[in-house]
Design a protein around this motif. Structure first.
Motif, PDB file in Angstrom:
ATOM      1  N   PRO A 118      -8.534  -3.652   5.774  1.00  0.00           N
ATOM      2  CA  PRO A 118      -8.046  -2.268   5.909  1.00  0.00           C
ATOM      3  C   PRO A 118      -6.672  -2.142   6.567  1.00  0.00           C
ATOM      4  CG  PRO A 118     -10.334  -2.426   6.608  1.00  0.00           C
ATOM      5  CD  PRO A 118      -9.859  -3.828   6.359  1.00  0.00           C
ATOM      6  N   ARG A 125      -5.320   0.075  -1.566  1.00  0.00           N
ATOM      7  CA  ARG A 125      -5.759  -0.657  -0.381  1.00  0.00           C
ATOM      8  C   ARG A 125      -5.824  -2.148  -0.706  1.00  0.00           C
ATOM      9  NH1 ARG A 125     -11.961   1.441  -0.400  1.00  0.00           N
ATOM     10  NH2 ARG A 125     -12.612   0.130  -2.117  1.00  0.00           N
ATOM     11  N   THR A 179       0.821  -1.206   0.000  1.00  0.00           N
ATOM     12  CA  THR A 179       0.000   0.000   0.000  1.00  0.00           C
ATOM     13  C   THR A 179       0.857   1.258   0.000  1.00  0.00           C
ATOM     14  OG1 THR A 179      -0.207  -0.049   2.410  1.00  0.00           O
ATOM     15  CG2 THR A 179      -1.973  -1.115   1.119  1.00  0.00           C
ATOM     16  N   ARG A 226      -1.044  -4.017   4.896  1.00  0.00           N
ATOM     17  CA  ARG A 226      -0.154  -3.111   4.173  1.00  0.00           C
ATOM     18  C   ARG A 226       0.632  -3.834   3.097  1.00  0.00           C
ATOM     19  NH1 ARG A 226       3.045  -0.068   8.623  1.00  0.00           N
ATOM     20  NH2 ARG A 226       3.700   1.153   6.828  1.00  0.00           N
TER      21      ARG A 226
END
Length: 133
Positions: free
Chosen positions: A113, A109, A79, A116
């Motif tokens: 959430p 993304r 990300t 990474r």
């Protein structure tokens, strides 16, 4: 050629019911290609997540008679491409020797959430020894 999909009980289970962890393409000589779904892991840093990801990948490969040395291709989503060195430092701890073919790219993304980094691999498994007669 025979194709099967699997969620080995000895490895972490998928985070969703919409995919399988491993697709195995078995050839007549007993060799196989393993296609692993993208893996994410818990952790506060890219390094922690990367370590967890490669531990999961190792467990999935082991369930199919392979190791990290059998990885021939790796695709990585970050990300933040600025964390590439952090990711690469941990990756080299797991993929020593000649590196596999690779593709790394930045995405806005991922599936979860807090994720990474996500890693997907393909591994080549040598033919299994034939039983003695």
């Amino acid at each position: 050629m025979q194709i099967s999909v699997d969620n080995p009980p000895s490895a972490p289970q998928p985070l969703s019911p919409y995919y399988s962890q491993v697709a195995r393409v078995e050839h007549a000589d007993g060799s196989a290609l393993l296609f692993l779904s993208g893996q994410i892991a818990e952790g506060a840093t890219v390094a922690e997540q990367t370590r967890g990801i490669f531990e999961t990948i190792a467990a999935l490969l082991k369930a199919h008679g392979a190791t990290l040395t059998d990885v021939i291709n790796i695709r990585t989503c970050l990300t933040d491409i600025g964390t590439l060195d952090e990711y690469g430092t941990v990756r080299r701890q797991f993929l020593a020797g000649t590196p596999p073919t690779s593709m790394t790219f930045e995405v806005p993304r991922l599936f979860r959430p807090q994720a990474r980094v996500e890693v997907e691999v393909v591994a080549a498994v040598s033919p299994r020894p034939r039983p003695a007669v």
